[in-house]
Design an enzyme around this catalytic site. Structure first.
Site, PDB file in Angstrom:
ATOM      1  N   ASN A 134      -9.311-116.273 -45.271  1.00 43.08           N
ATOM      2  CA  ASN A 134      -9.320-116.678 -46.682  1.00 43.08           C
ATOM      3  C   ASN A 134     -10.605-116.282 -47.403  1.00 43.08           C
ATOM      4  O   ASN A 134     -10.575-115.954 -48.587  1.00 43.08           O
ATOM      5  CB  ASN A 134      -9.042-118.179 -46.825  1.00 43.08           C
ATOM      6  CG  ASN A 134     -10.068-119.055 -46.165  1.00 43.08           C
ATOM      7  OD1 ASN A 134     -10.594-118.719 -45.102  1.00 43.08           O
ATOM      8  ND2 ASN A 134     -10.368-120.191 -46.776  1.00 43.08           N
ATOM      9  N   GLU A 232     -15.484-125.720 -39.015  1.00 42.34           N
ATOM     10  CA  GLU A 232     -15.155-125.996 -40.419  1.00 42.34           C
ATOM     11  C   GLU A 232     -13.650-125.832 -40.522  1.00 42.34           C
ATOM     12  O   GLU A 232     -13.130-124.722 -40.414  1.00 42.34           O
ATOM     13  CB  GLU A 232     -15.898-125.043 -41.342  1.00 42.34           C
ATOM     14  CG  GLU A 232     -15.920-125.505 -42.792  1.00 42.34           C
ATOM     15  CD  GLU A 232     -14.720-125.026 -43.594  1.00 42.34           C
ATOM     16  OE1 GLU A 232     -13.775-125.829 -43.763  1.00 42.34           O
ATOM     17  OE2 GLU A 232     -14.733-123.875 -44.031  1.00 42.34           O
ATOM     18  N   CYS A 266     -10.163-124.278 -48.255  1.00 41.10           N
ATOM     19  CA  CYS A 266     -10.200-125.621 -47.657  1.00 41.10           C
ATOM     20  C   CYS A 266     -10.740-126.660 -48.631  1.00 41.10           C
ATOM     21  O   CYS A 266     -10.481-127.851 -48.465  1.00 41.10           O
ATOM     22  CB  CYS A 266     -11.056-125.612 -46.392  1.00 41.10           C
ATOM     23  SG  CYS A 266     -10.405-124.565 -45.079  1.00 41.10           S
ATOM     24  N   GLU A 435     -23.033-126.307 -41.904  1.00 40.15           N
ATOM     25  CA  GLU A 435     -23.490-124.936 -42.092  1.00 40.15           C
ATOM     26  C   GLU A 435     -24.291-124.867 -43.383  1.00 40.15           C
ATOM     27  O   GLU A 435     -24.285-125.788 -44.191  1.00 40.15           O
ATOM     28  CB  GLU A 435     -22.296-123.981 -42.166  1.00 40.15           C
ATOM     29  CG  GLU A 435     -21.481-123.945 -40.873  1.00 40.15           C
ATOM     30  CD  GLU A 435     -20.303-122.997 -40.947  1.00 40.15           C
ATOM     31  OE1 GLU A 435     -20.403-121.905 -40.371  1.00 40.15           O
ATOM     32  OE2 GLU A 435     -19.287-123.354 -41.573  1.00 40.15           O
TER      33      GLU A 435
END
Length: 456
Positions: A134, A232, A266, A435
């Site tokens: 994505n 993630e 997301c 992150e």
């Protein structure tokens, strides 16, 4: 798998094959790890200033090729050209930001009796980064840039559908002067190259972005080897609009909060929660805003939403939206390509699949709420906790609701989730670890404690 195989890369806007790429086997992963371990030893021993200089050079070379990388992203991922340029620029900026952390990666001096106690931050070794389709470029850089800055080598496995920009970045790294073997890209099937990377004893850590289901499988395999992970994963983020907010601003900002990247994000705000007293006005403003979204050729500067990535993803999104479902719908092209119109569903129960599951497409659900307590209840009524937005003029309410919503990244009167200078990650089923941000490099280090006696 030890035999050769190929991956076909499709343009999702046309369904045409634009490239054929050799897929990595388990033997290829073995060989890459050997090269990486050799390169990493020299890289870790290099002066911090030299590592920083080479990473800044890498950033400069990426900057010289931003347009090339962006056009490649348009073709392989169907991203709008504006988004793709931002993504290539994000790789550049993150390399620069990470380079700035190299010489600040210092330990501590801890007061103790009888001597001096210090901590050292040492690189882990070889890092495996498994990137999604994505956001192929920026998310690959989220793991790669800080890992390299901390003195590690990186093996990047891009998604099967989007390997081209990753392969080009590896070429640019060599052009910038990074040592051979330090940053390698291995395109391949997840069940082949991905599993081999996860299970390899020479890989010290896995950084994975993708579905919660796949993340759990990777975590289980890493647990068996006591291997570090950063995950993630999915999201079903709320967009909470209180009646005291600037309703016009909130409504006009809502479409791209879940339509950016065709909803394949997301952090997409796909659960639109609107206080009942403002509901009618909000919907009145939202309808024309959805209708105005230009969906079409991602290479066209005027396009705001492109296609979905694949036929599989298109079928998945369709499964959540019955033809007769009430709501708002925009337009999408006919003919070849994986197109789905912007869609806002109304009148659903709060626990309907489209309201609680990650659709990963341009589909949102609007749910009314009564008061602050009800808003928080609805916001937290999902297994995910990645991101979200709160629209209100009341700063006290903004802070109370921010503390009450179980999510890792929240914005007030904004839909911004990601900055390379601030930490990013999720609660609950949305992931593990953080992150980006000022502490990104330390996630790729081991802390060593050294005590030096000063007693005679």
């Amino acid at each position: 798998m030890t035999s050769a195989y190929e991956l076909q890369v499709l343009n999702p806007a046309t369904e045409e094959v634009i490239a054929t790429v050799q897929g990595a086997t388990s033997a290829d992963v073995d060989a890459a790890v050997v090269r990486a371990r050799s390169a990493q030893r020299g890289w870790a021993a290099a002066a911090p200033a030299d590592r920083a200089r080479l990473l800044r050079r890498f950033a400069a070379v990426v900057d010289e090729h931003v347009e090339e990388l962006a056009q490649l992203e348009v073709r392989e991922a169907g991203h709008t050209i504006g988004n793709a340029r931002w993504e290539a620029g994000n790789v550049r900026d993150l390399l620069d930001f990470s380079a700035g952390g190299v010489e600040r990666l210092s330990g501590r001096q801890i007061p103790v009796a009888g001597g001096l106690d210090i901590t050292l931050l040492e690189p882990l070794g070889v890092i495996g980064v498994i990137a999604p389709w994505n956001f192929p470029m920026p998310i690959a850089a989220w793991g790669t840039a800080p890992a390299l800055a901390a003195g590690n080598a990186v093996i990047l496995k891009p998604a099967e559908t989007t390997p081209l920009t990753a392969l080009r970045l590896a070429e640019l790294a060599l052009e910038a002067g990074l040592p051979e073997g330090l940053f390698q890209v291995l395109p391949g099937a997840g069940a082949v190259a991905g599993d081999a990377l996860v299970e390899h004893p020479g890989v010290a850590k896995i950084v994975f972005t993708g579905s919660t289901r796949a993340g759990k499988q990777i975590m289980a395999k890493c647990a068996d080897r006591v291997k570090r992970v950063t995950l993630e994963l999915g999201g079903k983020s709320p967009n909470i609009v209180f009646a005291d907010a600037d309703i016009e601003a909130a409504a006009l900002a809502t479409p791209m909060s879940f339509l950016d990247n065709s909803g394949q994000d997301c952090c997409a705000r796909t659960r639109i929660l609107v206080q009942r007293s403002a509901y009618d006005r909000f919907m009145e403003l939202l309808a024309p805003a959805i209708a105005e979204i230009v969906v079409g050729d991602p290479a066209d500067e005027k396009t705001r939403m492109g296609p979905l990535i694949s036929r599989v993803q298109l079928d998945r999104v369709r499964s959540y939206v019955p033809d007769d479902a009430p709501g708002l719908r925009g337009s999408a092209p006919d003919g070849p390509g994986f197109w789905f119109p912007p869609t806002v569903l109304i009148g659903l129960d709060a626990d309907a699949p489209a309201a609680v599951e990650e659709v990963f497409g341009p589909v949102a659900v609007v749910l009314p709420f009564e008061d602050e307590e009800d808003a928080v209840r609805l916001a937290n009524a999902t297994e995910y906790g990645l991101s979200g937005s709160i629209w209100t003029r009341d700063i006290g309410r903004a802070l109370r609701v921010s503390r009450a919503v179980a999510a890792g990244n929240l914005s007030v009167n904004s839909h911004s989730s990601v900055r390379y200078s601030t930490p990013f990650g999720g609660y609950k089923q949305s992931g593990l670890g953080r992150e980006l941000g000022p502490d990104a490099l330390t996630a790729f280090t081991e802390t060593k404690n050294v005590f030096i006696s000063t007693e005679a």
